[in-house]
Design an enzyme around this catalytic site. Structure first.
Site, PDB file in Angstrom:
ATOM      1  N   ASP A  82     -53.805 -68.986  71.136  1.00  0.00           N
ATOM      2  CA  ASP A  82     -54.099 -70.490  71.893  1.00  0.00           C
ATOM      3  C   ASP A  82     -54.270 -70.921  70.506  1.00  0.00           C
ATOM      4  O   ASP A  82     -54.459 -70.679  69.467  1.00  0.00           O
ATOM      5  CB  ASP A  82     -54.551 -70.812  72.765  1.00  0.00           C
ATOM      6  CG  ASP A  82     -54.064 -72.351  73.331  1.00  0.00           C
ATOM      7  OD1 ASP A  82     -53.435 -72.910  73.483  1.00  0.00           O
ATOM      8  OD2 ASP A  82     -55.482 -72.771  73.916  1.00  0.00           O
ATOM      9  N   ASP A  84     -55.738 -75.232  70.589  1.00  0.00           N
ATOM     10  CA  ASP A  84     -56.725 -75.884  70.758  1.00  0.00           C
ATOM     11  C   ASP A  84     -57.746 -75.359  71.297  1.00  0.00           C
ATOM     12  O   ASP A  84     -57.790 -75.033  71.895  1.00  0.00           O
ATOM     13  CB  ASP A  84     -56.958 -77.037  71.513  1.00  0.00           C
ATOM     14  CG  ASP A  84     -55.200 -77.612  70.899  1.00  0.00           C
ATOM     15  OD1 ASP A  84     -55.191 -78.927  70.089  1.00  0.00           O
ATOM     16  OD2 ASP A  84     -54.138 -78.130  71.720  1.00  0.00           O
ATOM     17  N   LYS A 232     -56.899 -89.692  84.283  1.00  0.00           N
ATOM     18  CA  LYS A 232     -56.241 -88.789  84.175  1.00  0.00           C
ATOM     19  C   LYS A 232     -54.934 -88.730  83.430  1.00  0.00           C
ATOM     20  O   LYS A 232     -54.705 -88.413  81.983  1.00  0.00           O
ATOM     21  CB  LYS A 232     -56.107 -87.338  84.850  1.00  0.00           C
ATOM     22  CG  LYS A 232     -54.987 -86.408  85.155  1.00  0.00           C
ATOM     23  CD  LYS A 232     -54.860 -85.772  85.983  1.00  0.00           C
ATOM     24  CE  LYS A 232     -54.056 -84.557  85.298  1.00  0.00           C
ATOM     25  NZ  LYS A 232     -53.902 -83.522  87.220  1.00  0.00           N
ATOM     26  N   SER A 234     -54.128 -91.872  82.021  1.00  0.00           N
ATOM     27  CA  SER A 234     -54.559 -92.621  80.142  1.00  0.00           C
ATOM     28  C   SER A 234     -54.803 -91.322  79.411  1.00  0.00           C
ATOM     29  O   SER A 234     -54.452 -91.810  78.810  1.00  0.00           O
ATOM     30  CB  SER A 234     -55.838 -93.859  80.664  1.00  0.00           C
ATOM     31  OG  SER A 234     -55.491 -94.722  81.850  1.00  0.00           O
ATOM     32  N   HIS A 239     -52.201 -87.925  73.931  1.00  0.00           N
ATOM     33  CA  HIS A 239     -52.662 -87.122  73.787  1.00  0.00           C
ATOM     34  C   HIS A 239     -51.707 -87.275  71.576  1.00  0.00           C
ATOM     35  O   HIS A 239     -51.507 -86.995  71.187  1.00  0.00           O
ATOM     36  CB  HIS A 239     -51.890 -85.647  74.077  1.00  0.00           C
ATOM     37  CG  HIS A 239     -53.208 -84.982  74.820  1.00  0.00           C
ATOM     38  ND1 HIS A 239     -53.614 -84.284  74.740  1.00  0.00           N
ATOM     39  CD2 HIS A 239     -54.975 -85.815  75.592  1.00  0.00           C
ATOM     40  CE1 HIS A 239     -55.109 -84.324  75.561  1.00  0.00           C
ATOM     41  NE2 HIS A 239     -55.498 -85.074  75.958  1.00  0.00           N
ATOM     42  N   ASP A 369     -58.700 -70.253  74.990  1.00  0.00           N
ATOM     43  CA  ASP A 369     -60.057 -70.843  75.486  1.00  0.00           C
ATOM     44  C   ASP A 369     -60.139 -71.352  77.637  1.00  0.00           C
ATOM     45  O   ASP A 369     -61.186 -71.719  78.105  1.00  0.00           O
ATOM     46  CB  ASP A 369     -60.365 -72.288  74.999  1.00  0.00           C
ATOM     47  CG  ASP A 369     -59.705 -73.280  75.498  1.00  0.00           C
ATOM     48  OD1 ASP A 369     -59.660 -74.798  76.510  1.00  0.00           O
ATOM     49  OD2 ASP A 369     -58.379 -73.671  74.616  1.00  0.00           O
TER      50      ASP A 369
END
Length: 512
Positions: A82, A84, A232, A234, A239, A369
């Site tokens: 992954d 991030d 959530k 918002s 992103h 993660d």
């Protein structure tokens, strides 16, 4: 001379265990000379002396790799990652950025009160792995048995007392259907709690609690679920803006990792296959990887897939994989029949990845993660081996390596044993002593909790049980560590062996 003083002298002359046996055998005689209170205090003294004689455990290596399940790296031919919080570790400035962007969206899109703009981010308030009760508006910590950790329940920024928590839930154990939902066909029921299991959720929790506290203090009625959804949406809707800002100034937001290129080079030189599957967009990943590894970072990877839309990517939702045109910043509609090195791919599914590469089963080791989004489905459904990258592990291990923590944890274990051994005394004076011991135990437990995080304690443990987050982590990850480059300390033929844990019916604790 007191019994405790006699024992101290005895310790100098005799083996401690023999002295202890003699004391046990002579309890009847002592009871004729000493009150129950004195006898209990002598027992406390003996245990304290034993605690002080114990050697403290060795430090844990913060850069270690820890095994939940046996993993032989010689069997691994393919390494997946992954992006991030796995390859890219972010600075606290990213949390502040997400918080501020989410707060601005609450004002602009959802028309929240203008005073919300004055609510600053509190970076050390929340930790990963908490639950938010969308029905009752509480942020709380659960252990692996779905028990509430008292002292770790908050409404807004205000702690909720044990008495109020019990009044609200009627029990300290939350029903599993309330936490996870009931998916039985005859009794469909969605979960009333949301598990906040990734690090992107930490600033989200901070904004949620700040706004709730503002509403409470200003006597503004609000619906907890609507507030949760507004916050959530918002944070998540901003992103794309966050991606653009970070890509333009990666040094401000991403921690450098000078050993990452070396790790990729070793894997490549030993003929390992590498792939990247991330939910993030290409321009964002390219900027970060360019800083971390170099502008030629794609040369290390046999397959790169962006905008993967995990966990759907791993659940085989029928969605075709596409080639991504990085110049036009969009995907191309032609059917993909093979995966080529140097080409960027978009969306798709794990089934297509496996079918087009032949990579499958235990020859694949994938690092992420998030216990659910990254690890759960690939290990349960596809038999991949898995590794979790847990950034907080460095802080947790550095904390438990301190002398004060070791001493407190040592004494807490032994004091608990003392209470357990003497809890059946019923005399009033004995009950008073036991209450004193229980009060000391509560104090120690809170001290041990607060050194990790004053509000919620350790990510991995409640007072004594593993957390809900830990249970998922240990189930879905074969190994876990704080940074992917910690694997440089091990050969590519290394086998990670889990430690033989002590079951309750087996041997005594290390500390007792």
């Amino acid at each position: 001379m007191s019994l405790c003083g006699t024992l101290i002298g005895g310790i100098k002359r005799f083996n401690y265990s023999l002295v202890y046996v003699k004391v046990k055998k002579c309890d009847v005689t002592f009871s004729q000379r000493y009150s129950t209170r004195e006898l209990l205090k002598e027992a406390y003294c003996r245990m304290k002396l034993k605690c002080r004689s114990k050697k403290l455990p060795n430090d844990v290596n913060p850069r270690g790799v820890f095994a939940c399940n046996e993993l032989d790296l010689s069997e691994v031919k393919v390494y997946g990652f992954d992006y991030d919080y796995t390859l890219a570790h972010y600075k606290p400035s990213l949390e502040h950025l997400l918080y501020n962007l989410g707060r601005d969206t609450l004002l602009e899109k959802y028309k929240y009160p203008a005073d919300i703009l004055n609510l600053e981010y509190k970076p050390n308030f929340a930790v990963r792995g908490l639950h938010y009760d969308i029905e009752k508006g509480l942020l709380l910590k659960l252990d692996s048995f779905l028990q509430i950790q008292f002292g770790a329940v908050y409404r807004g920024l205000t702690p909720v007392s044990m008495e109020e928590v019990l009044k609200i839930y009627k029990n300290r154990i939350i029903p599993i259907a309330y936490v996870e939902g009931d998916t039985r066909a005859h009794k469909p029921n969605r979960a009333k709690m949301v598990h906040l299991a990734d690090l992107f959720s930490v600033p989200e929790m901070g904004l949620l609690c700040n706004v709730a506290e503002y509403f409470i203090r200003n006597h503004i009625d609000y619906h907890p679920e609507i507030l949760f959804l507004d916050v959530k949406n918002s944070v998540q809707s901003c992103h794309p803006v966050m991606h653009k800002i970070v890509a333009q100034n990666v040094e401000e937001y991403i921690r450098p990792n000078p050993y990452l290129r070396k790790y990729f080079q070793i894997l490549q030189d030993t003929d390992k296959k590498l792939f990247l599957v991330t939910n993030s967009p290409y321009h964002f990943v390219n900027a970060g990887m360019g800083m971390l590894v170099g502008q030629d970072w794609r040369d290390f990877f046999d397959v790169v897939i962006v905008n993967a839309n995990k966990p759907k990517f791993f659940t085989e939702v029928p969605r075709p994989i596409r080639v991504f045109d990085k110049n036009a910043n969009t995907h191309i509609w032609e059917k993909v029949t093979k995966l080529e090195k140097g080409v960027i791919y978009y969306e798709g599914t794990v089934k297509q990845l496996q079918d087009l590469t032949g990579w499958s089963g235990h020859q694949v080791l994938y690092f992420g993660d998030h216990p659910y989004t990254d690890l759960a489905d690939v290990t349960l459904e596809h038999g991949w081996r898995t590794g979790a990258i847990i950034n907080e592990l460095t802080h947790e291990i550095n904390t438990l390596n301190t002398v004060s923590f070791k001493q407190n944890a040592n004494w807490l274990q032994m004091l608990t044993q003392l209470i357990e051994d003497h809890q059946d005394y019923k005399q009033p004076e004995a009950l008073e002593v036991l209450e004193e011991w229980m009060a000391e135990r509560d104090y120690l437990r809170n001290e041990i909790k607060a050194v990790f995080n004053p509000q919620f304690g350790s990510v991995f443990r409640t007072y004594h049980n593993p957390t809900y987050f830990s249970r998922r982590l240990f189930r879905f990850a074969d190994i876990y560590t704080s940074n992917i480059t910690n694997l440089l300390n091990y050969s590519l033929t290394h086998t990670f062996y889990p430690r033989r844990g002590v079951m309750p019916h087996e041997y005594g604790s290390y500390f007792v």
